[in-house]
Design an enzyme around this catalytic site. Structure first.
Site, PDB file in Angstrom:
ATOM      1  N   ARG A   1       0.831  -1.194   0.000  1.00 44.83           N
ATOM      2  CA  ARG A   1       0.000   0.000   0.000  1.00 44.83           C
ATOM      3  C   ARG A   1       0.872   1.254   0.000  1.00 44.83           C
ATOM      4  O   ARG A   1       2.003   1.230   0.435  1.00 44.83           O
ATOM      5  CB  ARG A   1      -0.927   0.016   1.217  1.00 44.83           C
ATOM      6  CG  ARG A   1      -2.003  -1.036   1.226  1.00 44.83           C
ATOM      7  CD  ARG A   1      -2.879  -0.917   2.466  1.00 44.83           C
ATOM      8  NE  ARG A   1      -2.108  -1.015   3.697  1.00 44.83           N
ATOM      9  CZ  ARG A   1      -1.729   0.003   4.456  1.00 44.83           C
ATOM     10  NH1 ARG A   1      -2.064   1.234   4.126  1.00 44.83           N
ATOM     11  NH2 ARG A   1      -1.018  -0.182   5.553  1.00 44.83           N
TER      12      ARG A   1
ATOM     13  N   LYS B   1      -8.193  -2.987   1.568  1.00 44.82           N
ATOM     14  CA  LYS B   1      -8.135  -2.027   2.662  1.00 44.82           C
ATOM     15  C   LYS B   1      -8.997  -0.800   2.390  1.00 44.82           C
ATOM     16  O   LYS B   1      -9.382  -0.088   3.328  1.00 44.82           O
ATOM     17  CB  LYS B   1      -6.692  -1.634   2.944  1.00 44.82           C
ATOM     18  CG  LYS B   1      -5.858  -2.783   3.533  1.00 44.82           C
ATOM     19  CD  LYS B   1      -6.506  -3.398   4.772  1.00 44.82           C
ATOM     20  CE  LYS B   1      -5.627  -4.458   5.413  1.00 44.82           C
ATOM     21  NZ  LYS B   1      -6.313  -5.147   6.540  1.00 44.82           N
TER      22      LYS B   1
ATOM     23  N   SER C   1       1.636  -7.016  13.150  1.00 48.48           N
ATOM     24  CA  SER C   1       2.494  -7.993  12.480  1.00 48.48           C
ATOM     25  C   SER C   1       3.584  -8.491  13.421  1.00 48.48           C
ATOM     26  O   SER C   1       4.221  -7.706  14.136  1.00 48.48           O
ATOM     27  CB  SER C   1       3.139  -7.348  11.248  1.00 48.48           C
ATOM     28  OG  SER C   1       4.008  -8.244  10.608  1.00 48.48           O
TER      29      SER C   1
ATOM     30  N   LYS D   1      -0.762 -13.357  15.680  1.00 48.52           N
ATOM     31  CA  LYS D   1      -2.226 -13.348  15.540  1.00 48.52           C
ATOM     32  C   LYS D   1      -2.728 -14.499  14.669  1.00 48.52           C
ATOM     33  O   LYS D   1      -3.654 -15.225  15.045  1.00 48.52           O
ATOM     34  CB  LYS D   1      -2.680 -12.007  14.959  1.00 48.52           C
ATOM     35  CG  LYS D   1      -4.178 -11.899  14.709  1.00 48.52           C
ATOM     36  CD  LYS D   1      -4.590 -10.462  14.476  1.00 48.52           C
ATOM     37  CE  LYS D   1      -4.009  -9.894  13.205  1.00 48.52           C
ATOM     38  NZ  LYS D   1      -4.766 -10.292  11.997  1.00 48.52           N
TER      39      LYS D   1
ATOM     40  N   ASP E   1      -8.898 -11.451   9.644  1.00 45.55           N
ATOM     41  CA  ASP E   1      -8.381 -10.090   9.534  1.00 45.55           C
ATOM     42  C   ASP E   1      -9.365  -8.964   9.859  1.00 45.55           C
ATOM     43  O   ASP E   1      -8.983  -7.994  10.501  1.00 45.55           O
ATOM     44  CB  ASP E   1      -7.828  -9.876   8.128  1.00 45.55           C
ATOM     45  CG  ASP E   1      -6.893  -8.680   8.033  1.00 45.55           C
ATOM     46  OD1 ASP E   1      -6.060  -8.502   8.946  1.00 45.55           O
ATOM     47  OD2 ASP E   1      -6.993  -7.930   7.051  1.00 45.55           O
TER      48      ASP E   1
END
Length: 532
Positions: free
Chosen positions: A55, A196, A234, A238, A253
């Site tokens: 991104r 996103k 990160s 998770k 997510d």
């Protein structure tokens, strides 16, 4: 102002050929024919995203108008874009499609039917369209026949903006117009911009208009129907810790928490795959089969076998696949009100307890903080950890002030006092990075299992002297001497100093949010230790 339907009509009339709702096999064939990708030995399509392999936050904008001017949290995360310039840029992108072969797809977000968001996606490339098939939810039956899009994603990687003329920072852009209900993407082929973009949209619509808490987290369901939520940046574990063979995955997510449900926003997973092995992540590894998409990976020499250790293009190699390729999933992707919430952090300072319990005020404070720490590296003399904070564990995707989401969390916790909130440190014990050691995964799993089974409900707790969080004095299958982190340090004074240092980092970070939160949240800030 352009409406959703008028924009669809313009695009459909401008484009030369519009491939509507192609199946994965058709998209894979089109991508290979167009030179967009190649097949791996597992059948997955491997494609490159081009100039951008991640991104571009500095090139993400939201249109400022009467709807958003006083609701969006403007600043570095949410940059203003002029409404008139957006209209002009939108028309330029539509004209860019003139005579071109493009791909269209109907999809939706939010597994709970009460909050379904219908989306139509227009992409220049077949592999980008395959990504949307995999990541978004897929309408079926009557829903597909009677589909009416509410939001549009328009994706034109080969369109290059002229910054001085179009109002962008440079040639690439991702712009959300909440009034026109359009996400406009140009100059970048990175598929995550679409994922996103919709997440950002839901982070506005659901809390602001629907009273639903949107969350950047994974979630699963136990054999007795109990829901658990896992937050973590990160490197905190998770994905690993939420993938439990004894629990069904709701999603990995993005989720919403409504009055009576926790539901997945998505229909797939977008997993990092650097250094991926079957031993470390069997679910992800086995999901990379025909219909899945690999991005920016490379082959082992002379083969079509993916070399997941190869980061010559980027460390951000990714796999996008539909959730139905994972075993042991919840169908539909919906759970009940959670019984346990886990905030995961890899504290490289070695300060935070391996597991601790938070009251509602502390939960709101740590939710806004979104803390973890990264090790600085292994270069000579570089051993000091670096604190990382991301509000609500997803600052880059929050169009509203973080205090809004935290307040909603607090309201839910007060409404459901039986919910347990746990802070779990998967990082260092016995000292900071370079001195101490990484917490054993087996211990972390045992602590989470104990919390999920209710085995910590009746044990004795003691308060951490700086952070005030409650530390259990015992936990099944975990050595008692590691539960209080100060006990694991040979130099207690050094621990106290490091704890105070971390508290200062928390307080310094939180200062940017102080004007948008209540006094009860501020009261949960860490305080200096009497031992220092």
């Amino acid at each position: 102002m352009s409406t959703t339907q008028s924009v669809i009509e313009k695009i459909m009339s401008k484009a030369g050929t519009v491939h509507m709702n192609l199946q994965p096999a058709e998209l894979v064939a089109a991508a290979i024919k167009r030179g967009e990708g190649v097949l791996t030995d597992t059948g997955a399509l491997m494609a490159d995203t081009g100039e951008f392999t991640g991104r571009s936050p500095k090139d993400k904008f939201s249109v400022a108008d009467s709807k958003t001017e006083n609701t969006v949290w403007w600043g570095d995360v949410n940059q203003k874009f002029d409404s008139n310039k957006f209209e002009k840029l939108l028309n330029k992108v539509i004209n860019h499609f003139d005579g071109k072969e493009i791909f269209a797809r109907d999809a939706y977000a939010c597994a709970d039917p009460a909050y379904k968001l219908n989306i139509r996606v227009f992409t220049e490339s077949a592999f980008n369209n395959l990504f949307c098939h995999n990541l978004f939810l897929r309408p079926e039956g009557e829903d597909a026949k009677n589909f009416t899009p509410e939001w549009l994603i328009i994706n034109a990687p080969s369109f290059k903006a002229i910054a001085a003329e179009d109002g962008t920072r440079q040639h690439n852009f991702s712009i959300i117009d909440f009034s026109r209900k359009i996400i406009l993407i140009g100059g970048s082929g990175y598929t995550g911009e679409m994922k996103k973009g919709i997440f950002t949209v839901l982070n506005y619509i659901l809390p602001e208009e629907k009273g639903v808490l949107s969350m950047h987290c994974s979630a699963n369901i136990g054999e007795k129907g109990d829901t658990a939520i896992f937050f973590g940046l990160s490197g905190t574990g998770k994905t690993t810790l939420s993938a439990d063979p004894h629990r069904k995955l709701i999603g990995d997510d993005e989720h919403g928490w409504a009055d009576n449900s926790v539901f997945n926003f998505e229909g797939g997973c977008y997993a990092k795959c650097v250094d991926l092995t079957h031993e470390k992540e069997p679910q992800i590894f086995d999901a990379i089969t025909f219909g899945s998409l690999l991005e920016n990976t490379r082959f082992q020499r002379g083969t079509t076998t993916v070399d997941y250790t190869n980061i010559s293009v980027t460390e951000n190699t990714r796999a996008a696949y539909p959730i139905y390729l994972i075993d042991n999933i919840a169908v539909p992707s919906i759970g009940k009100t959670p019984e346990n919430i886990f905030f995961l952090t890899a504290d490289a300072f070695g300060v935070l307890p391996p597991i601790s319990k938070l009251n509602p005020q502390q939960a709101m404070y740590h939710f806004i903080s979104g803390y973890t720490a990264k090790v600085a590296g292994t270069e000579a003399g570089v051993t000091e950890p670096q604190a990382t904070f991301s509000a609500c564990f997803g600052k880059a995707f929050l169009p509203l002030h973080p205090g809004k989401y935290a307040k909603m969390l607090g309201q839910k916790l007060k409404k459901h006092p039986e919910i347990n909130v746990w802070l779990v440190n998967t990082g260092w014990t016995g000292g900071s990075y370079g001195t101490g050691s990484r917490m054993k995964l087996s211990y972390t799993r045992a602590m989470i299992t104990a919390a999920l089974k209710g085995e910590l409900n009746n044990v004795k707790f003691e308060a951490h002297p700086v952070f005030g969080i409650q530390m259990p004095v015992s936990c099944p299958h975990v050595p008692a001497d590691i539960l209080n982190p100060r006990n694991t340090w040979s130099d207690k004074a050094a621990y106290d100093a490091k704890a105070n240092h971390l508290a200062e980092l928390f307080n310094k970070n939180f200062a940017q949010y102080a004007d948008g939160v209540d006094a009860e949240i501020l009261s949960a800030a860490p305080k200096a230790s009497q031992n220092a």
